[in-house]
Every structure is written in structure tokens, then in C-alpha cells.
Scaffold this motif. Structure first.
Motif, PDB file in Angstrom:
ATOM      1  N   PRO B 123       0.805  -1.218   0.000  1.00  0.00           N
ATOM      2  CA  PRO B 123       0.000   0.000   0.000  1.00  0.00           C
ATOM      3  C   PRO B 123       0.837   1.266   0.000  1.00  0.00           C
ATOM      4  N   PHE B 124       1.892   1.309   0.820  1.00  0.00           N
ATOM      5  CA  PHE B 124       2.664   2.551   0.911  1.00  0.00           C
ATOM      6  C   PHE B 124       3.347   2.875  -0.406  1.00  0.00           C
ATOM      7  N   TRP B 125       4.048   1.917  -0.976  1.00  0.00           N
ATOM      8  CA  TRP B 125       4.831   2.221  -2.176  1.00  0.00           C
ATOM      9  C   TRP B 125       3.960   2.281  -3.405  1.00  0.00           C
ATOM     10  N   ILE B 126       2.841   1.549  -3.421  1.00  0.00           N
ATOM     11  CA  ILE B 126       1.917   1.693  -4.550  1.00  0.00           C
ATOM     12  C   ILE B 126       1.336   3.103  -4.541  1.00  0.00           C
ATOM     13  N   CYS B 127       0.979   3.598  -3.358  1.00  0.00           N
ATOM     14  CA  CYS B 127       0.455   4.971  -3.274  1.00  0.00           C
ATOM     15  C   CYS B 127       1.519   5.967  -3.710  1.00  0.00           C
ATOM     16  N   ALA B 172      -6.460   6.235   0.576  1.00  0.00           N
ATOM     17  CA  ALA B 172      -5.988   4.901   0.918  1.00  0.00           C
ATOM     18  C   ALA B 172      -5.977   4.651   2.419  1.00  0.00           C
ATOM     19  N   TRP B 173      -6.108   5.707   3.235  1.00  0.00           N
ATOM     20  CA  TRP B 173      -6.098   5.471   4.680  1.00  0.00           C
ATOM     21  C   TRP B 173      -7.421   5.809   5.341  1.00  0.00           C
ATOM     22  N   LEU B 174      -8.055   6.899   4.925  1.00  0.00           N
ATOM     23  CA  LEU B 174      -9.274   7.315   5.621  1.00  0.00           C
ATOM     24  C   LEU B 174     -10.457   6.444   5.238  1.00  0.00           C
ATOM     25  N   VAL B 175     -10.566   6.063   3.957  1.00  0.00           N
ATOM     26  CA  VAL B 175     -11.690   5.207   3.565  1.00  0.00           C
ATOM     27  C   VAL B 175     -11.621   3.845   4.254  1.00  0.00           C
ATOM     28  N   PRO B 176     -10.443   3.178   4.282  1.00  0.00           N
ATOM     29  CA  PRO B 176     -10.371   1.942   5.061  1.00  0.00           C
ATOM     30  C   PRO B 176     -10.712   2.136   6.530  1.00  0.00           C
ATOM     31  N   LEU B 177     -10.299   3.283   7.097  1.00  0.00           N
ATOM     32  CA  LEU B 177     -10.604   3.532   8.513  1.00  0.00           C
ATOM     33  C   LEU B 177     -12.112   3.613   8.710  1.00  0.00           C
ATOM     34  N   ALA B 178     -12.777   4.370   7.835  1.00  0.00           N
ATOM     35  CA  ALA B 178     -14.230   4.502   7.951  1.00  0.00           C
ATOM     36  C   ALA B 178     -14.910   3.157   7.724  1.00  0.00           C
ATOM     37  N   LEU B 179     -14.436   2.428   6.736  1.00  0.00           N
ATOM     38  CA  LEU B 179     -15.037   1.134   6.424  1.00  0.00           C
ATOM     39  C   LEU B 179     -14.850   0.153   7.575  1.00  0.00           C
ATOM     40  N   VAL B 204      -5.949  -4.346   1.160  1.00  0.00           N
ATOM     41  CA  VAL B 204      -6.795  -4.539  -0.025  1.00  0.00           C
ATOM     42  C   VAL B 204      -6.902  -3.235  -0.800  1.00  0.00           C
ATOM     43  N   TYR B 205      -7.131  -2.129  -0.085  1.00  0.00           N
ATOM     44  CA  TYR B 205      -7.282  -0.841  -0.778  1.00  0.00           C
ATOM     45  C   TYR B 205      -5.991  -0.437  -1.470  1.00  0.00           C
ATOM     46  N   GLY B 206      -4.870  -0.647  -0.786  1.00  0.00           N
ATOM     47  CA  GLY B 206      -3.590  -0.287  -1.386  1.00  0.00           C
ATOM     48  C   GLY B 206      -3.337  -1.050  -2.664  1.00  0.00           C
ATOM     49  N   TYR B 207      -3.522  -2.372  -2.605  1.00  0.00           N
ATOM     50  CA  TYR B 207      -3.244  -3.162  -3.805  1.00  0.00           C
ATOM     51  C   TYR B 207      -4.280  -2.909  -4.889  1.00  0.00           C
ATOM     52  N   SER B 208      -5.502  -2.556  -4.503  1.00  0.00           N
ATOM     53  CA  SER B 208      -6.509  -2.305  -5.536  1.00  0.00           C
ATOM     54  C   SER B 208      -6.189  -1.030  -6.307  1.00  0.00           C
ATOM     55  N   LEU B 209      -5.320  -0.172  -5.745  1.00  0.00           N
ATOM     56  CA  LEU B 209      -4.944   1.049  -6.469  1.00  0.00           C
ATOM     57  C   LEU B 209      -3.869   0.790  -7.510  1.00  0.00           C
ATOM     58  N   PHE B 210      -3.296  -0.426  -7.488  1.00  0.00           N
ATOM     59  CA  PHE B 210      -2.144  -0.663  -8.365  1.00  0.00           C
ATOM     60  C   PHE B 210      -2.492  -0.457  -9.828  1.00  0.00           C
ATOM     61  N   ILE B 211      -3.676  -0.896 -10.246  1.00  0.00           N
ATOM     62  CA  ILE B 211      -4.009  -0.839 -11.673  1.00  0.00           C
ATOM     63  C   ILE B 211      -4.043   0.598 -12.178  1.00  0.00           C
ATOM     64  N   TYR B 212      -4.174   1.565 -11.272  1.00  0.00           N
ATOM     65  CA  TYR B 212      -4.190   2.955 -11.717  1.00  0.00           C
ATOM     66  C   TYR B 212      -2.811   3.451 -12.133  1.00  0.00           C
ATOM     67  N   VAL B 231     -10.193   4.265 -18.021  1.00  0.00           N
ATOM     68  CA  VAL B 231     -10.694   4.425 -16.659  1.00  0.00           C
ATOM     69  C   VAL B 231     -11.801   3.419 -16.383  1.00  0.00           C
ATOM     70  N   MET B 232     -12.579   3.062 -17.417  1.00  0.00           N
ATOM     71  CA  MET B 232     -13.626   2.056 -17.220  1.00  0.00           C
ATOM     72  C   MET B 232     -13.017   0.684 -16.928  1.00  0.00           C
ATOM     73  N   ILE B 233     -11.964   0.333 -17.682  1.00  0.00           N
ATOM     74  CA  ILE B 233     -11.318  -0.972 -17.449  1.00  0.00           C
ATOM     75  C   ILE B 233     -10.748  -1.019 -16.031  1.00  0.00           C
ATOM     76  N   ALA B 234     -10.005   0.055 -15.661  1.00  0.00           N
ATOM     77  CA  ALA B 234      -9.389   0.075 -14.326  1.00  0.00           C
ATOM     78  C   ALA B 234     -10.452   0.001 -13.239  1.00  0.00           C
ATOM     79  N   LEU B 235     -11.530   0.746 -13.437  1.00  0.00           N
ATOM     80  CA  LEU B 235     -12.604   0.736 -12.441  1.00  0.00           C
ATOM     81  C   LEU B 235     -13.219  -0.644 -12.339  1.00  0.00           C
ATOM     82  N   GLY B 236     -13.439  -1.281 -13.476  1.00  0.00           N
ATOM     83  CA  GLY B 236     -14.042  -2.607 -13.457  1.00  0.00           C
ATOM     84  C   GLY B 236     -13.189  -3.594 -12.692  1.00  0.00           C
ATOM     85  N   VAL B 237     -11.868  -3.564 -12.957  1.00  0.00           N
ATOM     86  CA  VAL B 237     -10.985  -4.540 -12.318  1.00  0.00           C
ATOM     87  C   VAL B 237     -10.879  -4.276 -10.821  1.00  0.00           C
ATOM     88  N   SER B 238     -10.492  -3.024 -10.453  1.00  0.00           N
ATOM     89  CA  SER B 238     -10.237  -2.806  -9.027  1.00  0.00           C
ATOM     90  C   SER B 238     -11.545  -2.722  -8.246  1.00  0.00           C
TER      91      SER B 238
END
Lengths: 235, 303
Positions: B123-127, B172-179, B204-212, B231-238
């Protein structure tokens, strides 16, 4: 310690002489090995005092430190398996390089706020914060390198990029155009590769083999961002 | 090493179903893997695969819960405590990235790849990579749009890096915290089979950002259609990775709440990607341009 060492020879001499005189005699005459051990650090400390910075001229002090920094610069420019950069770390070289880089990245115009280039403080923070983050990352991954050693290596390995910045500023004095840009691109790519090779030569051995890529990737990102700042610099 | 662990799990396998909540059973499992923490992270590749297949069984949640006990071995102020979050090998990180790029329908990212060893390295380095990828390619695309115009003066727009960093790291940090807080709250009302720790959600959130990252690099192409397809493909996958991961955690809940949670997760994800595309790539830098370039600027905008 001394008492225990002299105890085997003690009963013979102590019986024939007065107690205190005998003890002092023994401690001088018979305990040469113990005395020797004690004086070894003493002697080295005396040697240190001989070449201490207190009674040498200022010029010598400065020259000695500069020579140490210059030697490390040579190590970066010609990276080979050597521990000099790791063993006697210092942060003078990184500071000099970082300030030089940040000063050269300054724009001449007064309204540099508007043209969106990196400010002096931004370059400074990126270099130091980036180096600290990479060091923490490699420590957290289980690397056996000390914090300041890693900072020192990362800071010294900016040297090729600082040279690239100097070349870019000189090239930018000429007529701008695609050839000008190509020259700068070439210089920056070569120096970027040089920085990566130099820093990995020093740092890669400190990591377990199955994590080498994880430790090297942040270094790559760090130098890539600095290279980007250098390449996009326009006066 | 793997054989020893298997034996240990076998020991609990028969009783685990009935004694899932028995604290004594959990305590024992904390002790034994804790003795050999050095061997745990780096099994040879082959045995890692075997464990993979084993853990895909239906009773894996017990096992992963037992394994989760070994995390809390050192107190939080020590350096060793934080080292457990970076306890990954290169092949594990690659596997997780692959898992976030190629979601298998019906499979859970956390159970399949993370398996109670959530790392913060990814998550850290992907971000960090994503921040610079977005800032740099946004700048490049802006340059390509204006390429060939005599009056255009190139600017590096270094400010975008700080904005991108704020947005990405906050997401990548606040949404997981809220969730995580929301799932805890729902868990106290409805007992779910699957529950995630905060770190697993961050992972999960960190790695899901990788496709971006590849998406942001391809966004350099100054074509609106290409960008929207990407953006549609990336959104669909992640988005599907996120939805499939969090669906089991809310499945037992009220159907309306469960659907609303998943929709919110996907909507926030969409907001991030579309927002980044709109802000960093489609905004022409009007204030830097003299008024004479308005006409070519508008043609660039419409293309």
C-alpha cells in the motif's frame, strides 16, 4: 580483575614482605600483561590527542574532512565493492550535494511561485524525507544496515544527478530546441542509471536475497523523481 | 516447517468447528508459531503454493484467525512490532499485485493472497508510485496537448505532486478507517462469519490502487475516448476486487445495508479515479496562457 589475576603469585611474596609494600610491588612487577591490556586503550587515546583537532591548524581540519568527503565522492563515481562509504559515514557530503542541487533547481524569476517548479524547501524535503523513508523501509524489511549508513549512501549517490544538473544548466545556456532537450535527456538518463548502480552496489548486500527487489524499488523511485525534477528544469 | 504447521492445524481441525470462540485454543496457537517467527515468512515457493491450495478450503477462516494471533507478539512501541507489517517477500508482493490485476470471480482477495499477513509495504509504495505517476503523466499530457504552440511556456507544475499525494494517501487510509469502523459497528449488531482487521482493509485498498499506475501512464495519450475506456477498465478490475472482498463481510447483514455498503465502496472508488482524471488530466492551465491562445486551447479541449 587485577586482584584475580595476581592471586596465583600472591602467597609467596606476601608472606616474606609487609602486606602493602608487597601488593604495590607485585602490581608493578608481575602484572605486565594486565597492565599492558589496560594501557592499550590509553595509548590509542594518547595517539588521538596527538592528532586531535584542538592543536592543529584550522586548515588541516577542514582539509582532512574535505579529503574524506572527496574520497567518498570518488567511491560513488567509481562504485566497487568497498566498505568505506558504509563504515565511516558522514552527512556532510549529502548536505553539500542536496543544497547544491536545490540551489541549482531555483529559477531566476522572482515569481517562481507561479511557474510551478520545485522550491528550494521542496527539493530539500524530498531528498531528506525520501532518504529517511527508504532507510526506514529497508530497516523494516529486515536489512542489517544502520540508519545513518543508509542515509549516507543515499545522499552521496545523488552526486551523479547533481553533475547532471550542472550539465543541464550549462546546456540550457545554448539555444533551446529539440536537440538541446535530447542532450539533457541523455545526460539525465545516464546519470540516473549511474546513481541506481552506485547505490545498489552499496545497499543491496544488506538485504536478505528474497527481498532485494523490494528494497531496491524505492531507491529507483527516489532517484527517478529527482531525475524528473532535473529534466524538467527550465530557467 | 510447513509440515509442522500442518500438523498443528490438524490438531485443532476437528475441534475448531465446535470451539471456534474458545479462547484457550487461540492462546495455544499464539505460542507455537511465535517461537519460530523467522521461518514463517519465507517458505520456499513450492510449499507456499501448497498452503495456498489448502487455505482455499471452506474452513480457512478458523485457520487464518489462529494465524492472526502471532502478530501481536511484541508491543507497539518497539521496532519489531512495525517489522511485522513489512514481513513480505518479493514473490508475495508480486502475487498480490497479480491478484489485484486479475480478479477471479467468487474468490476473496484477502483469503487468497493476504492470508492474515497484511503488509504495509505494498500500500505505501503503490500509493507513492501512483502519486508521482499521476503528477508526472498529468504534466506530460498537458505538455503534449500544447505541443507545437509557440506561445506555450512549459511549466513542471510541481504543485500537483503535493495535491496528488494528499488525495491518494487520504483515500488509501481514511476510507479503510471509515469502512473498518462501519464493519465493526455492523458486526456488533449482526454476527458475520468474515471479519477483517484494519490492516487487511488497508492492504486490499492499497493493492486495488495498483491498476491505476499503468492507467495513469497511459492517460498521457491526449484522447478523451482512450482515457475513458482506460478508466472504465481500471474501475471494473479494481472495483470488482473491492466488491468481491467486502461482499462476504456484509453478506449476512440486512440486504439493503449490504448493497448500500458495496455501492458506496464502488462509488468512492469511482469518485477517486474520475476525479483524478478530471483534475490532473483534463484541466487546461488557462492562467498560464496568454489570451491569444484561447482558440487552439479550445480545440485541444474538444479533442
Amino acid at each position: 580483575m587485577a586482584e584475580a589475576a595476581e592471586s596465583p603469585g600472591d602467597p609467596v611474596t606476601a608472606s616474606s614482605r609487609p602486606l602493602f609494600a608487597g601488593l604495590s610491588d607485585i602490581s608493578i612487577s608481575q602484572d605486565i600483561p594486565v597492565e599492558g591490556e589496560i594501557t592499550i586503550p590509553m595509548r590509542s587515546r594518547i595517539r588521538e590527542f596527538d592528532s586531535s583537532t584542538l592543536n592543529e591548524s584550522v586548515q588541516n581540519t577542514v582539509m582532512r574532512d574535505l579529503k574524506a568527503v572527496g574520497k567518498k565522492f570518488m567511491h560513488v563515481l567509481y562504485p566497487r565493492k568497498s566498505n568505506t562509504l558504509l563504515r565511516d559515514w558522514d552527512l556532510w557530503g549529502p548536505l553539500i550535494l542536496c543544497v547544491t542541487l536545490a540551489l541549482m533547481l531555483q529559477r531566476g524569476s522572482v515569481d517562481s511561485e507561479k511557474d510551478g517548479g520545485p522550491q528550494f524547501a521542496e527539493v530539500f524535503v524530498i531528498v531528506w524525507f525520501g532518504a529517511v523513508t527508504i532507510t526506514l523501509n529497508s530497516k523494516l524489511l529486515g536489512g542489517n544496515i544502520s540508519f545513518f549508513q543508509s542515509l549516507c549512501v543515499l545522499g552521496y549517490c545523488i552526486l551523479p544527478l547533481t553533475v547532471a544538473m550542472l550539465v543541464c544548466r550549462l546546456v540550457l545556456l545554448a539555444e533551446p530546441g529539440p536537440i538541446n532537450f535530447m542532450v539533457r535527456l541523455f545526460v539525465v538518463i545516464v546519470m540516473f542509471a549511474w546513481s541506481i548502480v552506485a547505490s545498489t552496489a552499496f545497499l543491496a548486500d544488506s538485504q536478505p536475497p528474497n527481498r532485494k527487489a523490494l528494497a531496491v524499488y524505492p531507491v529507483f523511485l527516489f532517484y527517478f523523481v529527482i531525475s524528473w525534477m532535473i529534466l524538467t528544469f527550465t530557467p | 516447517m510447513a509440515a509442522v504447521d500442518d500438523l498443528q492445524f490438524e490438531e485443532f481441525g476437528d475441534v475448531a468447528a465446535s470451539l471456534a470462540a474458545n479462547p484457550d485454543a487461540t492462546m495455544v496457537s499464539i505460542e507455537d508459531p511465535g517461537e519460530t517467527p523467522k521461518h514463517q515468512p519465507g517458505p520456499p515457493r513450492g510449499s507456499g503454493r501448497e498452503e495456498d491450495d489448502e487455505l482455499l478450503g471452506n474452513d480457512d477462516s478458523d485457520k487464518t484467525e489462529l494465524l492472526a494471533g502471532q502478530k501481536k507478539s511484541s508491543p507497539f512501541w518497539t521496532f519489531e512490532y512495525y517489522q511485522t507489517f513489512f514481513d513480505v517477500d518479493t514473490y508475495q508482493v508480486f502475487d498480490r499485485i497479480k491478484g489485484s490485476l486479475l480478479p477471479i470471480p467468487g474468490k476473496n482477495f484477502v483469503r487468497l493472497y493476504v492470508r492474515s499477513n497484511p503488509d504495509l509495504y505494498g500500500p505505501f509504495w503503490i500509493c507513492a508510485t501512483l502519486v508521482f505517476a499521476i503528477a508526472i503523466s498529468g504534466n506530460l499530457s498537458n505538455f503534449l496537448i500544447h505541443l507545437g504552440q509557440k506561445t506555450y511556456h512549459y511549466v513542471p507544475e510541481f504543485r500537483k505532486v503535493s495535491i496528488a499525494a494528499t488525495v491518494i494517501y487520504a483515500y488509501a487510509w481514511l476510507v479503510p478507517l471509515a469502512l473498518w469502523g462501519f464493519l465493526m459497528w455492523r458486526n456488533s449488531k449482526v454476527m458475520n462469519i468474515v471479519s477483517y482487521s484494519f490492516l487487511e482493509i488497508v492492504c486490499v485498498y492499497g493493492y486495488s490502487l495498483f491498476i491505476y499506475i499503468p492507467t495513469a501512464i497511459l492517460w498521457i495519450i491526449p484522447q478523451k475516448a482512450v482515457r475513458w475506456i482506460l478508466v472504465m477498465i481500471a474501475l471494473g478490475v479494481s472495483g470488482s476486487v473491492l466488491a468481491m472482498t467486502f461482499w462476504p463481510a456484509v453478506r449476512e447483514d440486512n440486504r439493503r445495508v449490504a448493497l448500500a455498503t458495496i455501492v458506496t465502496i464502488v462509488l468512492l472508488h469511482m469518485l477517486l479515479s474520475v476525479g483524478c482524471l478530471a483534475y490532473f488530466f483534463d484541466a487546461p492551465e488557462m492562467d498560464h496562457l496568454p489570451t491569444t491562445t484561447v482558440a487552439p486551447n479550445q480545440t485541444a479541449k474538444s479533442s
